[in-house]
Motif scaffolding. Sequence first.
Motif, PDB file in Angstrom:
ATOM      1  N   LEU A  30       0.833  -1.203   0.000  1.00  0.00           N
ATOM      2  CA  LEU A  30       0.000   0.000   0.000  1.00  0.00           C
ATOM      3  C   LEU A  30       0.868   1.253   0.000  1.00  0.00           C
ATOM      4  N   ARG A  31       1.847   1.313   0.891  1.00  0.00           N
ATOM      5  CA  ARG A  31       2.705   2.503   0.986  1.00  0.00           C
ATOM      6  C   ARG A  31       3.403   2.789  -0.344  1.00  0.00           C
ATOM      7  N   ALA A  32       4.005   1.770  -0.937  1.00  0.00           N
ATOM      8  CA  ALA A  32       4.740   1.957  -2.191  1.00  0.00           C
ATOM      9  C   ALA A  32       3.792   2.340  -3.331  1.00  0.00           C
ATOM     10  N   SER A  33       2.673   1.678  -3.423  1.00  0.00           N
ATOM     11  CA  SER A  33       1.718   1.946  -4.495  1.00  0.00           C
ATOM     12  C   SER A  33       1.061   3.312  -4.347  1.00  0.00           C
ATOM     13  N   PRO A  53       2.717  14.056   0.010  1.00  0.00           N
ATOM     14  CA  PRO A  53       2.639  12.601  -0.189  1.00  0.00           C
ATOM     15  C   PRO A  53       3.050  11.811   1.048  1.00  0.00           C
ATOM     16  N   GLU A  54       4.086  12.273   1.737  1.00  0.00           N
ATOM     17  CA  GLU A  54       4.550  11.577   2.937  1.00  0.00           C
ATOM     18  C   GLU A  54       3.458  11.549   4.006  1.00  0.00           C
ATOM     19  N   LEU A  55       2.767  12.668   4.188  1.00  0.00           N
ATOM     20  CA  LEU A  55       1.707  12.731   5.192  1.00  0.00           C
ATOM     21  C   LEU A  55       0.525  11.845   4.807  1.00  0.00           C
ATOM     22  N   ILE A  56       0.181  11.818   3.523  1.00  0.00           N
ATOM     23  CA  ILE A  56      -0.921  10.959   3.075  1.00  0.00           C
ATOM     24  C   ILE A  56      -0.567   9.494   3.306  1.00  0.00           C
ATOM     25  N   VAL A  57       0.658   9.117   2.972  1.00  0.00           N
ATOM     26  CA  VAL A  57       1.095   7.732   3.181  1.00  0.00           C
ATOM     27  C   VAL A  57       1.107   7.405   4.675  1.00  0.00           C
ATOM     28  N   ARG A  78      -9.079   3.954  -0.392  1.00  0.00           N
ATOM     29  CA  ARG A  78      -9.318   4.648  -1.664  1.00  0.00           C
ATOM     30  C   ARG A  78      -8.661   6.020  -1.644  1.00  0.00           C
ATOM     31  N   LEU A  79      -8.086   6.403  -2.768  1.00  0.00           N
ATOM     32  CA  LEU A  79      -7.561   7.742  -2.963  1.00  0.00           C
ATOM     33  C   LEU A  79      -8.533   8.460  -3.887  1.00  0.00           C
ATOM     34  N   LEU A  80      -9.087   9.571  -3.402  1.00  0.00           N
ATOM     35  CA  LEU A  80     -10.082  10.341  -4.140  1.00  0.00           C
ATOM     36  C   LEU A  80      -9.531  11.730  -4.437  1.00  0.00           C
ATOM     37  N   ALA A  81     -10.087  12.379  -5.447  1.00  0.00           N
ATOM     38  CA  ALA A  81      -9.702  13.758  -5.764  1.00  0.00           C
ATOM     39  C   ALA A  81     -10.957  14.587  -5.958  1.00  0.00           C
TER      40      ALA A  81
END
Length: 142
Positions: A30-33, A53-57, A78-81
């Motif tokens: 998950l972290r890498a993807s 990105p670091e905070l989201i991960v 899920r990652l949403l925008a």
Amino acid sequence: MAQLLTSPPPPQAAELRRWELADPADLRTLRASLHEALTGEQLLDGQRMDEVPELIVLVATELATNALKHGIPPTIVRLLAVDDSLILDVADHDLSTIPELSDTRPMGAGGRGLQIAMAVSLKVGWYATDRTKNIWASFPRR
């Protein structure tokens, strides 16, 4: 004590990526993807990420760990925008509990995922569907 919003993310949020996790071993993938989805680049061992990105991960890892530990699998991330925000939505299938901010546990005792999310994201909320309990956090888009 701060309260979680009790609403889903904006309905116009578009799903960019989805991951299903069955056990803690899936967190590394998950972290890498997720890093690759956010930056377009692979995460190399020991590489530092940009701040957002670091905070989201970090938040994805914390919330997914909680869901795997305390929820009913599979955990869905899920990652949403939407507009100028990215939204991380983490779901488990345990409808018998509601998310609680724990500020009474000693440091190092775990259970700080929601507090971390509240500290580093724009907004944090939760909602339930007929099958899942979801926690979401929003972040600024670059």
